[in-house]
Design an enzyme around this catalytic site. Structure first.
Site, mmCIF file in Angstrom:
data_model
loop_
_atom_site.group_PDB
_atom_site.id
_atom_site.type_symbol
_atom_site.label_atom_id
_atom_site.label_comp_id
_atom_site.label_asym_id
_atom_site.label_seq_id
_atom_site.Cartn_x
_atom_site.Cartn_y
_atom_site.Cartn_z
ATOM 1 N N HIS A 95 142.399 -103.965 22.517
ATOM 2 C CA HIS A 95 141.814 -105.090 21.778
ATOM 3 C C HIS A 95 142.281 -106.482 22.195
ATOM 4 C CE1 HIS A 95 140.284 -102.023 19.144
ATOM 5 N NE2 HIS A 95 141.460 -101.767 18.606
ATOM 6 N N ASP A 111 145.367 -96.906 25.114
ATOM 7 C CA ASP A 111 146.560 -96.077 24.985
ATOM 8 C C ASP A 111 146.287 -94.723 24.338
ATOM 9 O OD1 ASP A 111 146.038 -97.281 22.539
ATOM 10 O OD2 ASP A 111 148.007 -98.228 22.347
#
Length: 485
Positions: free
Chosen positions: A80, A241
């Protein structure tokens, strides 16, 4: 000299580099270097510090490995965040990270203009202040002079890929967490960005979205000198991730993974797009061409850190205290730094049901429950979307090392909890992707062949699931939102 690939995890807290032998997936070496500490609500880091940490960790991993040939590198990382570059490819300002909640007002304004239902339909998610879209809007509103210099918008893992190759590239998993990408059709939604500034050629500012087996390029001569390698290495698409950890764990449809890190995340994998009308589940892409429905909470391991500090204990002692507690005592809505799911960025934590009979053991258990129960609630939202979760439950992340975390999770779900022989699942998943581009093996098949062993680490205890109901009542209290004060 053996041929290896490098899997990289550039997280909020640090950069980890792991080297794996291409021939058999054996871990050869690994190293870690720290990132600058951050503290929400304003959470920012200089991307150049990420590069420095990466170079340091990479060189340390090389030194530990001995003579090796690095054939490919894949970077996975925190999602993000917005990395703004100027026309020269230089960083304009520090990156706003996923856990920066100062962009909430801009997010709410855009959501009102686009419509929550339309956002979910278009992107598979209802963006929160974590999503890149809100960061871009904040940038335009608060720093117009810097915004005028904006030539490229990258995500955190994209920045390391850029420093390695000179290319502006990303992947489906990361792009689907921006708020301006549709993972079902693999196209950018430029109209969302046009609401921020309709005079920009937004398509020219965004990185190319590569397929799971895509290659961003090869290491530049400058990067090779900094890394201490003498031959060019391929650099693959990389990813988010949790998406990379799913790959590194070799999860199958039906498995549910609980990740206890800086944030808390619960996810599964499915071949089909997910659209949650409530907006609580993010229907993002995975790294094999499918989808990774997930729920992310803002308050993870730091909740346990806070209670250990307040109670004057270390983590081992806190875990022992929690496991010694009975079924009575307070419950914690652990929204210490606001919350992402549910979307309450201005919330505070609430410890309810305190009495003169409350014990240290009960307080310790409440700390762990506050983290675990938030993710158990998240899994129920994933299941409500029709996603299978009838497989194994897997716990990963730093806080999963605590026996209290695993036991409370098993109790709440009524199912065994597994650990895996992959302490750095994100870096391992990135390495799987890197090996795929070298060998040409389908990425899903390679993930299965590199799949680490699992073992049961906690069995559910009888009569331990009732406390979740009381937690749900406390977490719904509107007075937790400080904006109502």
């Amino acid at each position: 000299m053996i041929s290896v690939v490098a899997g990289v995890d550039t997280s909020t807290q640090s950069c980890k580099v792991e080297l794996f032998a291409i021939a058999d997936g054996r871990r050869v070496s690994g190293a870690t270097a720290p990132h600058p500490p951050v503290a929400p609500p304003r959470s920012e880091q200089d991307p150049r510090a990420w590069w420095s940490a990466f170079v340091s960790a990479f060189r340390a991993a090389l030194a530990e490995a001995g003579p090796v040939r690095v054939q490919a590198i894949s970077v996975a990382g925190q999602c993000h965040g917005m990395v703004p570059l100027d026309a020269n490819g230089d960083v304009i300002r520090d990156a706003k990270l996923w856990n920066d909640t100062t962009t909430d007002a801009e997010l709410r304004s855009l959501t009102a203009r686009i419509g929550a239902e339309q956002l979910i339909t278009a992107t598979g998610s209802l963006p929160t202040a974590a999503f890149t879209l809100s960061k871009v809007a904040w940038f335009a509103a608060h720093e117009p002079e810097n915004f005028a210099r904006l030539a490229t918008i990258l995500l955190p893992h994209d920045y390391l890929t850029y420093r390695l190759t000179g290319a502006f590239a990303t992947d489906r998993s990361e792009a689907s967490g921006t708020g301006y990408f549709d993972p079902a059709t693999n196209v950018y939604l430029l109209d969302h960005l046009a609401l921020i500034d309709d005079s920009r050629d937004w398509a020219s500012l965004l990185p190319e979205v590569l397929a799971p087996e895509g290659v961003a390029g090869s290491t530049t001569a400058e990067a090779m000198v900094e890394l201490g390698i003498t031959e060019p290495a391929l650099v693959s698409a990389g990813g988010g991730d949790q998406h990379a950890s799913a790959l590194g764990l070799g999860i199958a449809e039906g498995d549910a993974v609980f990740a206890f890190g800086t944030s808390g995340v619960v996810f599964s994998t499915t071949p089909d797009p997910v659209r949650d009308p409530s907006g609580l589940v993010n229907g993002v892409a995975n790294l094999t061409g499918g989808f990774l429905p997930l729920v992310c909470t803002l308050n993870g391991a730091k909740v346990v850190d806070t209670f250990a500090r307040l109670m004057g204990t270390n983590h081992d002692e806190l875990s022992e205290l929690a496991l010694a507690a009975g079924q009575e005592g307070p419950v914690l809505a652990a929204f210490l730094d606001g919350e992402r799911t549910p979307n309450r960025p201005l919330a505070a934590g609430l410890l309810a049901d305190l009495t003169t009979e409350t014990t240290r053991e009960q307080l310790a258990r409440a700390a762990y429950e506050g983290v675990v129960f938030g993710l158990v609630a998240g899994l129920s939202h994933v299941e409500r979307c029709g996603v299978r979760t009838d497989g194994e439950v897997i716990a990963i992340g730093g806080a999963a090392r605590s026996s209290a975390t695993r036991q409370i999770l098993a109790d709440a779900l009524g199912k065994p909890v597994h650990l895996v022989d992959a302490p750095e699942a994100v870096a391992r998943g990135a390495a799987v992707q890197a090996a795929s581009v070298v060998t040409g093996a389908p990425i899903a098949e390679l993930a299965e062949s590199w799949k680490p062993e699992r073992r049961v680490s906690a069995e559910p205890r009888r009569g331990s699931s009732e406390r979740f109901a009381r937690y749900s009542e406390v977490a719904a209290v509107e007075s937790l939102d400080r904006s109502r004060a």
